[in-house]
Design an enzyme around this catalytic site. Structure first.
Site, PDB file in Angstrom:
ATOM      1  N   VAL A  83       1.230  -3.245   8.336  1.00  0.00           N
ATOM      2  CA  VAL A  83       0.753  -1.819   7.474  1.00  0.00           C
ATOM      3  C   VAL A  83       1.297  -0.691   8.079  1.00  0.00           C
ATOM      4  O   VAL A  83       1.795   0.417   7.445  1.00  0.00           O
ATOM      5  CB  VAL A  83      -0.193  -1.600   7.530  1.00  0.00           C
ATOM      6  CG1 VAL A  83      -0.747  -0.863   5.839  1.00  0.00           C
ATOM      7  CG2 VAL A  83      -1.314  -2.469   6.373  1.00  0.00           C
ATOM      8  N   ASP A  84       1.344  -0.169   9.352  1.00  0.00           N
ATOM      9  CA  ASP A  84       1.372   0.800  10.155  1.00  0.00           C
ATOM     10  C   ASP A  84       3.151   1.061  10.273  1.00  0.00           C
ATOM     11  O   ASP A  84       2.980   2.199   9.712  1.00  0.00           O
ATOM     12  CB  ASP A  84       0.639   0.404  11.342  1.00  0.00           C
ATOM     13  CG  ASP A  84       0.599   2.386  12.076  1.00  0.00           C
ATOM     14  OD1 ASP A  84       1.356   2.671  11.899  1.00  0.00           O
ATOM     15  OD2 ASP A  84      -0.287   2.066  13.104  1.00  0.00           O
TER      16      ASP A  84
ATOM     17  N   SER B   7      -7.315  -5.163  10.583  1.00  0.00           N
ATOM     18  CA  SER B   7      -8.176  -6.108  11.129  1.00  0.00           C
ATOM     19  C   SER B   7      -7.369  -7.354  10.795  1.00  0.00           C
ATOM     20  O   SER B   7      -7.470  -8.596  11.679  1.00  0.00           O
ATOM     21  CB  SER B   7      -9.428  -6.107  11.755  1.00  0.00           C
ATOM     22  OG  SER B   7     -10.005  -4.379  12.335  1.00  0.00           O
ATOM     23  N   THR B   8      -7.278  -7.580   9.470  1.00  0.00           N
ATOM     24  CA  THR B   8      -6.630  -9.020   9.342  1.00  0.00           C
ATOM     25  C   THR B   8      -5.460  -9.954   9.459  1.00  0.00           C
ATOM     26  O   THR B   8      -4.660 -10.912   9.354  1.00  0.00           O
ATOM     27  CB  THR B   8      -6.798  -9.539   7.523  1.00  0.00           C
ATOM     28  OG1 THR B   8      -6.214  -8.574   7.553  1.00  0.00           O
ATOM     29  CG2 THR B   8      -8.341  -8.586   6.875  1.00  0.00           C
ATOM     30  N   GLY B   9      -4.556  -8.802  10.276  1.00  0.00           N
ATOM     31  CA  GLY B   9      -2.661  -9.218  10.797  1.00  0.00           C
ATOM     32  C   GLY B   9      -2.752  -9.710  11.836  1.00  0.00           C
ATOM     33  O   GLY B   9      -3.458 -10.436  11.928  1.00  0.00           O
TER      34      GLY B   9
ATOM     35  N   ASN C 123      -3.839   1.630  15.520  1.00  0.00           N
ATOM     36  CA  ASN C 123      -3.856   1.540  16.932  1.00  0.00           C
ATOM     37  C   ASN C 123      -3.951   2.774  17.259  1.00  0.00           C
ATOM     38  O   ASN C 123      -4.024   3.758  17.173  1.00  0.00           O
ATOM     39  CB  ASN C 123      -3.118   1.113  17.645  1.00  0.00           C
ATOM     40  CG  ASN C 123      -1.496   1.584  17.735  1.00  0.00           C
ATOM     41  OD1 ASN C 123      -1.577   2.412  18.847  1.00  0.00           O
ATOM     42  ND2 ASN C 123      -0.766   0.622  17.334  1.00  0.00           N
TER      43      ASN C 123
ATOM     44  N   TYR D  67      -4.451  -7.653  14.153  1.00  0.00           N
ATOM     45  CA  TYR D  67      -6.012  -8.356  15.486  1.00  0.00           C
ATOM     46  C   TYR D  67      -6.354  -9.432  14.822  1.00  0.00           C
ATOM     47  O   TYR D  67      -7.494  -8.998  14.616  1.00  0.00           O
ATOM     48  CB  TYR D  67      -6.364  -6.981  14.957  1.00  0.00           C
ATOM     49  CG  TYR D  67      -6.362  -6.035  15.705  1.00  0.00           C
ATOM     50  CD1 TYR D  67      -5.742  -5.519  16.661  1.00  0.00           C
ATOM     51  CD2 TYR D  67      -6.914  -4.255  15.402  1.00  0.00           C
ATOM     52  CE1 TYR D  67      -4.434  -4.181  17.230  1.00  0.00           C
ATOM     53  CE2 TYR D  67      -6.516  -3.255  16.360  1.00  0.00           C
ATOM     54  CZ  TYR D  67      -5.355  -3.501  16.911  1.00  0.00           C
ATOM     55  OH  TYR D  67      -5.012  -2.248  17.308  1.00  0.00           O
TER      56      TYR D  67
ATOM     57  N   ILE E 225       0.788  -1.337   0.232  1.00  0.00           N
ATOM     58  CA  ILE E 225      -0.252   0.077   0.541  1.00  0.00           C
ATOM     59  C   ILE E 225       0.821   1.266  -0.364  1.00  0.00           C
ATOM     60  O   ILE E 225       0.814   2.249  -0.681  1.00  0.00           O
ATOM     61  CB  ILE E 225      -0.670  -0.030   1.317  1.00  0.00           C
ATOM     62  CG1 ILE E 225      -2.044   1.061   0.468  1.00  0.00           C
ATOM     63  CG2 ILE E 225      -0.381   0.427   2.624  1.00  0.00           C
ATOM     64  CD1 ILE E 225      -3.173   0.865   1.535  1.00  0.00           C
TER      65      ILE E 225
HETATM   66  N1  AR6 Z   1       0.938  -2.829   1.874  1.00  0.00           N
HETATM   67  C1  AR6 Z   1      -0.607  -3.603   2.111  1.00  0.00           C
HETATM   68  N2  AR6 Z   1      -1.077  -4.718   3.167  1.00  0.00           N
HETATM   69  C2  AR6 Z   1      -0.299  -5.649   4.049  1.00  0.00           C
HETATM   70  C3  AR6 Z   1       0.672  -4.017   4.610  1.00  0.00           C
HETATM   71  C4  AR6 Z   1       1.864  -3.486   3.293  1.00  0.00           C
HETATM   72  N3  AR6 Z   1       2.891  -2.773   3.467  1.00  0.00           N
HETATM   73  N4  AR6 Z   1       1.994  -4.930   5.615  1.00  0.00           N
HETATM   74  C5  AR6 Z   1       0.691  -5.862   6.075  1.00  0.00           C
HETATM   75  N5  AR6 Z   1      -0.179  -5.744   4.849  1.00  0.00           N
HETATM   76  P1  AR6 Z   1      -2.310  -5.786  10.259  1.00  0.00           P
HETATM   77  P2  AR6 Z   1      -4.330  -5.294  11.868  1.00  0.00           P
HETATM   78  C6  AR6 Z   1      -2.001  -6.858   5.803  1.00  0.00           C
HETATM   79  O1  AR6 Z   1      -1.075  -5.995  11.034  1.00  0.00           O
HETATM   80  O2  AR6 Z   1      -4.701  -6.880  11.532  1.00  0.00           O
HETATM   81  C7  AR6 Z   1       0.016  -2.515  14.175  1.00  0.00           C
HETATM   82  O3  AR6 Z   1       1.044  -2.711  14.976  1.00  0.00           O
HETATM   83  C8  AR6 Z   1      -1.710  -7.808   6.513  1.00  0.00           C
HETATM   84  O4  AR6 Z   1      -0.983  -8.552   5.679  1.00  0.00           O
HETATM   85  O5  AR6 Z   1      -0.769  -4.239   9.321  1.00  0.00           O
HETATM   86  O6  AR6 Z   1      -5.057  -4.064  11.499  1.00  0.00           O
HETATM   87  C9  AR6 Z   1      -1.070  -1.393  14.432  1.00  0.00           C
HETATM   88  O7  AR6 Z   1      -0.277  -0.749  15.086  1.00  0.00           O
HETATM   89  C10 AR6 Z   1      -2.769  -7.751   6.681  1.00  0.00           C
HETATM   90  O8  AR6 Z   1      -3.185  -8.500   5.464  1.00  0.00           O
HETATM   91  O9  AR6 Z   1      -3.326  -4.730  10.588  1.00  0.00           O
HETATM   92  C11 AR6 Z   1      -2.455  -1.754  14.970  1.00  0.00           C
HETATM   93  O10 AR6 Z   1      -1.095  -2.909  17.135  1.00  0.00           O
HETATM   94  C12 AR6 Z   1      -3.554  -6.894   7.183  1.00  0.00           C
HETATM   95  O11 AR6 Z   1      -2.306  -5.810   5.876  1.00  0.00           O
HETATM   96  C13 AR6 Z   1      -2.655  -3.162  14.562  1.00  0.00           C
HETATM   97  O12 AR6 Z   1      -0.999  -3.862  14.409  1.00  0.00           O
HETATM   98  C14 AR6 Z   1      -4.008  -5.943   7.989  1.00  0.00           C
HETATM   99  O13 AR6 Z   1      -2.252  -5.686   8.904  1.00  0.00           O
HETATM  100  C15 AR6 Z   1      -3.471  -3.969  13.649  1.00  0.00           C
HETATM  101  O14 AR6 Z   1      -3.802  -4.623  13.041  1.00  0.00           O
END
Ligand code: AR6
Length: 171
Positions: free
Chosen positions: A32-33, A121-123, A23, A125, A10
């Site tokens: 992603v964050d 939320s799919t990572g 978060n 969380y 992204i």
């Molecule tokens: N581009 C697109 N998608 C991505 C990327 C990227 N660069 N990196 C990971 N994903 P997550 P959450 C996917 O964990 O579950 C953080 O620590 C990943 O494979 O990023 O909402 C925040 O600060 C997954 O499918 O977010 C919060 O504490 C999706 O993005 C917490 O994680 C979301 O995964 C939020 O958890």
């Protein structure tokens, strides 16, 4: 509104706004964050700190969204939203849907016409991808936003396949 699915990162998207799966602290994290803050540079965190010092002293609530600069990223804005942690005992779908609705609402208020979303939320969380895809696509379709393109940026072939399936099921 055009709905597009791509497999990719992204942080590389050339759109008006990208959405961050943040978060409540808005102080960064993994997934992603982490990638957005790393590649976007310190300006994003500076604006997040200012938001914590003003409107969001207690943090950004789950299901809400707020925009900052995108710093050095190709996009113009980052829209931060806080997804719910998945729970098997409690249905939090309305909060996940709210992330998409509120993010589009913020995009409308910025005048952003192209917006890229990750699968919120799919990572970390742990929300199951197929269910998250169904909720995300339904929420976007129902939002009634003036955004012209919503692009889902899926980080793996498996995630892409789940979104493709969910989009097909919606007809
Ligand atoms: N581009 C697109 N998608 C991505 C990327 C990227 N660069 N990196 C990971 N994903 P997550 P959450 C996917 O964990 O579950 C953080 O620590 C990943 O494979 O990023 O909402 C925040 O600060 C997954 O499918 O977010 C919060 O504490 C999706 O993005 C917490 O994680 C979301 O995964 C939020 O958890």
């Amino acid at each position: 509104m055009k709905l597009v699915l791509v497999e990719g990162d992204i942080t590389e998207q050339r759109v008006d706004a990208i959405v961050n799966a943040a978060n409540s602290s808005l102080m960064g994290g993994g997934g992603v964050d982490g990638a957005i803050h790393r590649r976007g540079g310190p300006e994003i965190l500076e604006e997040c700190r200012a938001l914590r010092a003003s409107r969001y002293g207690r943090g950004l609530p789950v299901g809400a969204a707020v925009a900052t600069t995108a710093g050095r990223l190709p996009a113009q804005w980052v829209i931060h939203t806080v997804g719910p942690v998945y729970s098997r005992s409690e249905d939090r779908s309305h909060l996940l849907a709210s992330c998409y609705r509120e993010s589009l609402h913020v995009a409308d208020s910025l005048g952003a016409s192209t917006v890229a979303f990750p699968a919120v939320s799919t990572g970390i969380y742990r929300w199951p991808m197929a269910d998250a895809a169904r909720i995300a696509l339904a929420a976007i379709r129902q939002a009634g936003s003036s955004v012209t393109e919503v692009r889902f940026v899926l980080f793996s072939p498996a995630a892409y396949a789940e979104f493709e399936q969910a989009l097909g099921d919606m007809g």
